[in-house]
Design a protein around this motif. Structure first.
Motif, PDB file in Angstrom:
ATOM      1  N   HIS A  63      14.314  -5.494   8.018  1.00 28.64           N
ATOM      2  CA  HIS A  63      13.581  -5.589   6.753  1.00 28.64           C
ATOM      3  C   HIS A  63      13.164  -7.032   6.473  1.00 28.64           C
ATOM      4  CE1 HIS A  63      13.658  -1.534   5.076  1.00 28.64           C
ATOM      5  NE2 HIS A  63      14.883  -1.392   5.552  1.00 28.64           N
ATOM      6  N   ARG A  79       8.792  -8.434   6.364  1.00 19.84           N
ATOM      7  CA  ARG A  79       8.176  -8.803   5.088  1.00 19.84           C
ATOM      8  C   ARG A  79       6.741  -9.279   5.243  1.00 19.84           C
ATOM      9  NH1 ARG A  79      12.657 -12.768   2.581  1.00 19.84           N
ATOM     10  NH2 ARG A  79      12.337 -13.633   4.679  1.00 19.84           N
ATOM     11  N   ASN A  80       6.413  -9.950   6.340  1.00 19.37           N
ATOM     12  CA  ASN A  80       5.059 -10.475   6.518  1.00 19.37           C
ATOM     13  C   ASN A  80       4.247  -9.656   7.515  1.00 19.37           C
ATOM     14  OD1 ASN A  80       6.525 -11.199   8.774  1.00 19.37           O
ATOM     15  ND2 ASN A  80       5.514 -13.188   9.013  1.00 19.37           N
TER      16      ASN A  80
END
Length: 505
Positions: free
Chosen positions: A256, A260-261
């Motif tokens: 996770h 994120r990006n």
């Protein structure tokens, strides 16, 4: 005029020497010889001085631009908690002085590569608001005696100076692969890295916990057993923190963080499923999985990363990139039957464990079965290990069933099976009982290997023979499609089970 002063002097001196030599008649050769000797000695002195002070010129990684926090590191909850507790000795100075607690001088992070030891050290500097200096053990090893020790002195001096310059109360020095300079000594004190280790011990002893700025040394290694006992004793490395491979929950957290990006397909992607399939992966490998999945999506000109891209990335990180080997039809059929043998044995021994059956060359393998562990296991029973051996022998057993002989493709399977047998012997799980493995002769190893493997080979042959129809029904599908997901394979297995009950261990 000042701009050309050096050039004027260089041009004037030879002319003046020639004038004195030939016009006036003064013999200038002794003076020239003396000047050459003096210049050579001066050059040697400067070179030696450079070697002695080379530590001051080292490119240390200081004061990272953005301080890292522990929340940005996934999968190491226990290690982070233990490290925070140790670092509180630097943060809560008044409280620890009230109880007469001596702040720690050194913390040793131990664990496999890629588990986040460097990240923890950077987060430690951010947590304590300290100056951070990073180095590798190899930077202190040189062929010139004394250079490594000088670099150690300069590293600690640089930490104090930078902390004072930036108005910090403490500095964190991180040395990665500290076993390079901290290995066990054998009595010879003239070796370069022995002197480097001696200097490191001296610096640790010289760290006064009441001084300001305080210095905290964090070392990292994946070979703790090689470190010298003088380095490991309390008062030097006071805390030894294990940074192990993450469990399923930790792997999901890491995935996770690295997602994120990245543009994931929110309707399809299930990172918990990927965490389940990536058993035994380190944090670095999980980061690589996310990166490789993004590369696969980019190659296909996709807008988002799908679950299929993530599964392909797991295969690449685990086994390597897909190769261009072109096997004959006969070899493809043999490989398909071999992999189906592994898959059927795995499903019969441990239902639901097959994640994918592939007839694709990756790394050194012409095909593979990716297993999906139901849950992380750290203790293994005799029955579980025997099941693992049967799964490993399933490929060779399938080849014998259909061809009457084996191929060299089973070599890796046999290595895996014999490794499990060795673990069983060392754990006292065989008929030999509790025994020291060093007492085993080659003949005894051959006997116990033959006894266990031959018996389990007969068991797996009987298991596969009772399900011969599964091979025939799945072979054409696998050769045509090249990959079968776990659900597809179990569907074929279930179709045959309606005609004939499956055997299970």
């Amino acid at each position: 005029m000042r701009k050309y002063g050096k050039e004027i002097v260089i041009g004037f001196v030879p002319v003046f020497i020639l004038f004195l030599q030939f016009a006036i008649g003064i013999n200038m050769m002794p003076f020239i010889l003396f000047a050459c000797i003096a210049g050579g000695l001066l050059f040697m002195a400067k070179s030696r001085g450079h070697l002695a002070t080379v530590g001051g010129d080292r490119k240390s990684k200081t004061s990272v631009p953005r301080q890292m926090t522990f929340e940005e590191i996934g999968g190491q909850d226990h290690a982070k908690q233990e490290l925070r507790e140790a670092l509180d000795f630097l943060v809560h100075v008044e409280q620890i002085s009230k109880f007469g607690i001596r702040p720690l001088k050194g913390i040793l992070l131990t664990g496999p590569p890629g588990t986040g030891k460097t990240l923890l050290a950077k987060a430690a500097a951010g947590y304590t608001d300290s100056v951070y200096l990073g180095a590798s053990g190899s930077e202190f090893v040189e062929m010139y005696v004394g250079v490594g020790a000088s670099r150690i002195r300069d590293l600690f001096k640089e930490a104090r100076q930078k902390a004072e310059k930036q108005g910090k109360n403490s500095a964190v020095i991180f040395i990665d692969e500290i076993d390079v300079i901290g290995g066990k000594r054998d009595g010879g004190q003239q070796r370069e890295y022995d002197q480097t280790l001696n200097q490191l011990l001296t610096e640790l002893d010289g760290i006064h916990t009441t001084d300001s700025p305080r210095i905290l040394l964090i070392g990292a290694t994946n070979r703790k057993e090689m470190l010298d006992s003088a380095l490991l004793r309390p008062g030097r490395f006071d805390r030894h923190i294990a940074v192990d491979l993450p469990d399923k929950k930790g792997r999901a957290h890491i995935l996770h963080l690295h997602a994120r990006n990245k543009p994931l397909d929110g309707d399809e992607v299930n990172l918990e499923k990927i965490a389940e399939e990536s058993y035994g992966f380190s944090g670095a490998q999980l980061e690589s999985v996310m990166n490789e999945a993004a590369i696969y999506a980019m190659r296909e000109d996709g807008e988002t990363i799908s679950q299929r891209h993530l599964s392909m990335a797991i295969d690449k990180v685990m086994m390597g990139e897909r190769t261009d080997r072109e096997a004959t039809n006969e070899e493809r059929e043999r490989v398909a039957l071999h992999e189906l043998g592994h898959a059927i044995a795995a499903e019969l021994v441990r239902p639901g464990s097959v994640s994918q059956v592939a007839l694709l060359p990756r790394g050194g393998a012409l095909g593979y079965v990716r297993h999906n562990p139901q849950q992380d296991k750290y203790l293994y029973t005799k029955q579980f290990l025997e099941g693992q051996i049967m799964i490993a022998l399933g490929g060779a057993a399938a080849e014998e069933m259909f061809y009457g002989e084996r191929s060299t493709g089973s070599r890796g399977d046999f290595d895996q099976a014999m490794s499990i047998v060795r673990s069983m012997v060392e754990s006292g799980l065989t008929e030999l009982g509790i025994i020291d493995a060093s007492m085993m002769t080659p003949d005894k190893w051959a006997a116990v290997n033959g006894s266990i493997l031959n018996d389990l080979m007969q068991d797996v042959k009987m298991l596969l023979e009772a399900n011969r129809g599964v091979f025939l029904s799945a072979l054409d599908v696998l050769i045509q499609e090249e990959t079968l997901s776990g659900d597809q394979f179990r569907s074929l297995l279930q179709q045959f089970s309606t005609e004939q009950p499956l055997l299970a261990q």
